[in-house]
Design an enzyme around this catalytic site. Structure first.
Site, short mmCIF file in Angstrom:
data_model
loop_
_atom_site.label_atom_id
_atom_site.label_comp_id
_atom_site.label_asym_id
_atom_site.label_seq_id
_atom_site.Cartn_x
_atom_site.Cartn_y
_atom_site.Cartn_z
N MET A 247 31.07 26.53 -58.87
CA MET A 247 30.19 27.38 -59.37
C MET A 247 28.75 27.03 -58.90
O MET A 247 28.14 25.97 -59.52
CB MET A 247 30.34 28.68 -59.99
CG MET A 247 29.86 28.10 -61.97
SD MET A 247 30.56 29.35 -62.68
CE MET A 247 29.03 29.95 -62.85
N CYS A 248 27.57 28.24 -58.73
CA CYS A 248 26.33 27.75 -59.21
C CYS A 248 25.70 29.00 -59.07
O CYS A 248 25.58 29.04 -60.09
CB CYS A 248 26.07 26.87 -57.42
SG CYS A 248 26.21 28.00 -56.19
#
Length: 295
Positions: A247-248
């Site tokens: 994720m980011c």
């Protein structure tokens, strides 16, 4: 969990691919995109200079427009329409690149793979290609003849929804069965620095580990050699026998981590991108599932 791997292609290998005999067309795709606080204009840059015969894939346009979160995957119908407008065919060999080197292009490559396009390569990378004085194109863009691009596949194992990640992180036993990696900067991960999107709190998901995407790239944004990436994975005590979630901020740079892990075959149990990433998670998760600091 999806085990499809994003394939890296050096500038030299790309030139070789162009000269190889094949029934399939080789089509470069400029997937450049910049953060909202960056004044650069990706469309203008594409019109100014690009790989010869390139098409431009706009991450800000080919997305789920019904979602309040940026860059959520489009529907299969919308993706097919966008690929058709670009004049693409299902058997094309696509070479994805961006001007930064490796920033948004991995997300574009992952998107095409998720919608069932098999021949997808990631150029590693465009600035390096330029240093070799290989050909680029500056002439005005020509009109594109649309095709009928018909993919019938959506790899649901490649992407994770909010509901699915909440099920994972809210249960300690389930959470321990996954590697969860966050590609944002360490200061955003710990909550010390603000998010670039106003109003969003910083911090991270319960159970996540910090691996800023810049750590798997060199100073020229070329992916590090496999052995160096393996050392990073070892230092984080990641387990190859566990599935991995990346994720980011909005699901873009998470795909850089996926590509890095793919390059060392760290996808034995599959890798999923949490599409909504921190932008969605920070607004929807219960406070007890949001962590500040390193714990």
């Amino acid at each position: 969990m999806s085990k499809r791997a994003i394939k890296l292609l050096s500038p030299l290998s790309y030139r070789g691919l162009l000269s190889a005999r094949s029934d399939a067309r080789v089509i470069p795709i400029d997937g450049s995109w910049y953060m909202p606080n960056n004044p650069k204009d990706a469309v203008r840059d594409f019109k100014t200079e690009r790989l010869p015969n390139s098409k431009y894939f706009n991450l800000d346009a080919v997305k789920d427009n019904k979602s309040s979160y940026p860059h959520m995957l489009p529907s299969l119908k919308q993706f097919n329409e966008a690929a058709s407008v670009l004049g693409l065919r299902k058997d094309d060999k696509l070479i994805i690149y961006d001007r930064v080197g490796n920033f948004s292009a991995p997300r574009v490559a992952w998107t095409f793979q998720t919608f069932g396009h098999d021949n997808v390569y990631l150029l590693n990378n465009y600035p390096l290609y330029q240093t070799y004085s290989y050909p680029t194109e500056t002439r005005p863009l020509e009109n594109i003849s649309p095709t009928t691009y018909e993919s019938e596949e959506f790899d649901s194992n490649a992407v994770l929804s909010f509901e699915e990640i909440i099920q994972i992180v809210s249960n300690p036993d389930t959470r321990s069965n996954y590697n969860i990696l966050d590609a944002r900067s360490y200061d955003r991960f710990t909550g010390e620095s603000p998010e670039p999107r106003p109003g969003l709190p910083s911090g991270h998901a319960l159970g996540a580990k910090s691996l800023p995407f810049s750590k798997v790239l060199d100073s020229n944004n070329v992916f590090l050699p496999p052995q160096q990436i393996k050392e990073i994975v070892k230092s984080l005590e990641l387990d190859i026998e566990k599935p991995t979630i990346v994720m980011c901020g909005t699901g873009v740079t998470a795909c850089i981590l996926k590509t890095a892990l793919d390059s060392i075959d760290f996808n034995k149990k599959g890798i999923q991108v949490y599409d909504g990433s921190w932008t969605e998670y920070s607004q929807r998760a219960d406070p007890e599932l949001i962590v500040k600091g390193t714990a």
